[in-house]
Design an enzyme around this catalytic site. Structure first.
Site, PDB file in Angstrom:
ATOM      1  N   ASN A   1       0.848  -1.309   0.038  1.00 14.87           N
ATOM      2  CA  ASN A   1       0.058  -0.042  -0.012  1.00 14.87           C
ATOM      3  C   ASN A   1       0.946   1.466   0.043  1.00 14.87           C
ATOM      4  O   ASN A   1       2.077   1.284   0.579  1.00 14.87           O
ATOM      5  CB  ASN A   1      -0.846   0.098   1.183  1.00 14.87           C
ATOM      6  CG  ASN A   1      -1.795   1.127   1.139  1.00 14.87           C
ATOM      7  OD1 ASN A   1      -2.371   1.415   0.390  1.00 14.87           O
ATOM      8  ND2 ASN A   1      -2.130   1.870   2.377  1.00 14.87           N
TER       9      ASN A   1
ATOM     10  N   HIS B   1       0.678   4.907   1.304  1.00 13.84           N
ATOM     11  CA  HIS B   1       0.026   5.845   2.394  1.00 13.84           C
ATOM     12  C   HIS B   1       0.633   7.408   2.519  1.00 13.84           C
ATOM     13  O   HIS B   1       1.871   7.569   2.531  1.00 13.84           O
ATOM     14  CB  HIS B   1      -0.148   5.343   3.832  1.00 13.84           C
ATOM     15  CG  HIS B   1      -0.678   6.093   4.706  1.00 13.84           C
ATOM     16  ND1 HIS B   1      -2.237   5.996   4.837  1.00 13.84           N
ATOM     17  CD2 HIS B   1      -0.291   6.816   5.702  1.00 13.84           C
ATOM     18  CE1 HIS B   1      -2.515   6.899   5.856  1.00 13.84           C
ATOM     19  NE2 HIS B   1      -1.389   7.343   6.275  1.00 13.84           N
TER      20      HIS B   1
ATOM     21  N   SER C   1       4.717   6.899   2.726  1.00 12.11           N
ATOM     22  CA  SER C   1       5.113   5.499   2.793  1.00 12.11           C
ATOM     23  C   SER C   1       4.860   4.329   2.130  1.00 12.11           C
ATOM     24  O   SER C   1       3.381   4.333   1.972  1.00 12.11           O
ATOM     25  CB  SER C   1       4.922   5.079   4.415  1.00 12.11           C
ATOM     26  OG  SER C   1       5.236   6.280   5.354  1.00 12.11           O
TER      27      SER C   1
ATOM     28  N   ASP D   1      -3.271   0.649   8.226  1.00  9.11           N
ATOM     29  CA  ASP D   1      -1.929   1.628   8.106  1.00  9.11           C
ATOM     30  C   ASP D   1      -0.821   1.087   8.936  1.00  9.11           C
ATOM     31  O   ASP D   1      -0.078   1.912   9.394  1.00  9.11           O
ATOM     32  CB  ASP D   1      -2.158   3.011   7.951  1.00  9.11           C
ATOM     33  CG  ASP D   1      -3.389   3.455   7.108  1.00  9.11           C
ATOM     34  OD1 ASP D   1      -3.355   2.971   5.936  1.00  9.11           O
ATOM     35  OD2 ASP D   1      -3.912   4.213   7.300  1.00  9.11           O
TER      36      ASP D   1
HETATM   37  C1  GRF Z   1      -2.798   8.692  -2.263  1.00 12.32           C
HETATM   38  O1  GRF Z   1      -2.684   9.898  -1.717  1.00 12.32           O
HETATM   39  C2  GRF Z   1      -2.665   7.609  -1.574  1.00 12.32           C
HETATM   40  O2  GRF Z   1      -1.197   7.513  -0.657  1.00 12.32           O
HETATM   41  C3  GRF Z   1      -3.722   7.222  -0.757  1.00 12.32           C
HETATM   42  O3  GRF Z   1      -4.962   7.618  -1.525  1.00 12.32           O
HETATM   43  C4  GRF Z   1      -4.505   8.402  -2.427  1.00 12.32           C
HETATM   44  C5  GRF Z   1      -4.929   7.919  -3.622  1.00 12.32           C
HETATM   45  O4  GRF Z   1      -4.545   8.821  -5.029  1.00 12.32           O
HETATM   46  N1  GRF Z   1      -3.649   6.039  -0.340  1.00 12.32           N
HETATM   47  P1  GRF Z   1      -4.554   8.360  -6.404  1.00 12.32           P
HETATM   48  O5  GRF Z   1      -5.851   7.748  -6.529  1.00 12.32           O
HETATM   49  O6  GRF Z   1      -3.445   7.476  -6.601  1.00 12.32           O
HETATM   50  O7  GRF Z   1      -4.414   9.472  -7.095  1.00 12.32           O
END
Ligand code: GRF
Length: 217
Positions: free
Chosen positions: A106, A108, A135, A144
């Site tokens: 993932n 984050h 991260s 998370d």
């Molecule tokens: C990103 O900020 C990611 O870190 C979080 O959700 C957002 C997704 O953005 N998990 P995108 O859909 O990839 O533009």
């Protein structure tokens, strides 16, 4: 190696992964994109890149277990070796996580363990953080909370608002996520429930890079 990307929205990280794939830098083939919403803008990005897409619409299932079962069915039908969460706004059952635990990553938008959950940029500013970032981590049943592999640090500026900070962090997300996927593809990274192994050694702490600095090899 076959990867499936799970999205719920914009899909800019998906786009970064697709771009890395196109450039021959990803090391895995994105064999499909699954969205939990049929109106996710990321679906269009996937289709434009010629990627197979599937919608597993979360609102159509009576609960998390039924939703996760439908999701697993699609992931397994595409024979994914790697599951990449990229803005997937659903909380999984423990069973689902445990099933994919050794092959699910993932991204984050915070320097975990700081700022788990949502609205991380707003909270970073409100809480007066001087540094923020993103991260890439292994996914475990704790939200998370899985072992962090690589982080990018971004300075918070006095003039930042939620949007300007989010934009700078997002640029770093797009650098570090494909990079970690490449480590996995090259067999350098193994994911365990409470540790990650990189080049045969447990990572005692996340690798870190500052915005603008080169990524670690
Ligand atoms: C990103 O900020 C990611 O870190 C979080 O959700 C957002 C997704 O953005 N998990 P995108 O859909 O990839 O533009």
């Amino acid at each position: 190696m076959r990867a499936v990307v799970l999205i719920s929205g914009r899909g800019s990280n998906l786009q970064a992964l697709l771009a890395a794939q196109r450039g021959g830098e990803l090391g895995v083939k994105i064999v499909g994109v699954i969205s939990s919403r049929d109106d996710a803008p990321g679906l269009r990005r996937a289709a434009a890149a010629g990627c197979r897409v599937a919608v597993v619409d979360a609102t159509r299932y009576p609960g998390r277990a039924a939703f996760d079962a439908a999701l697993s069915e699609q992931i397994d039908a595409w024979q994914a070796d790697l599951v990449l969460l990229a803005g997937f706004l659903r909380i999984f059952t423990d069973d689902f996580v445990i099933r994919y635990q050794n092959r699910m990553l993932n991204i984050h938008p915070s320097l975990l363990p700081a700022l788990r959950g949502l609205h991380t940029h707003r909270r970073a500013i409100a809480e007066g953080h001087t540094e923020h970032g993103c991260s890439v981590h292994a996914v475990t049943p704790e939200l998370d909370g899985g072992p962090v592999i690589l982080q990018a640090r971004v300075a918070v500026r006095a003039e930042d608002d939620e949007q300007t900070l989010a934009e700078r962090v997002l640029r770093q997300e797009h650098r570090i996520y494909p990079h970690v996927v490449r480590w996995f593809a090259d067999g350098r990274l193994q994911l365990n429930p409470d540790s990650v192994i990189l080049d045969g050694k447990p990572l005692a702490r996340p690798l870190q890079v500052r915005a603008g600095d080169p990524l670690p090899d």
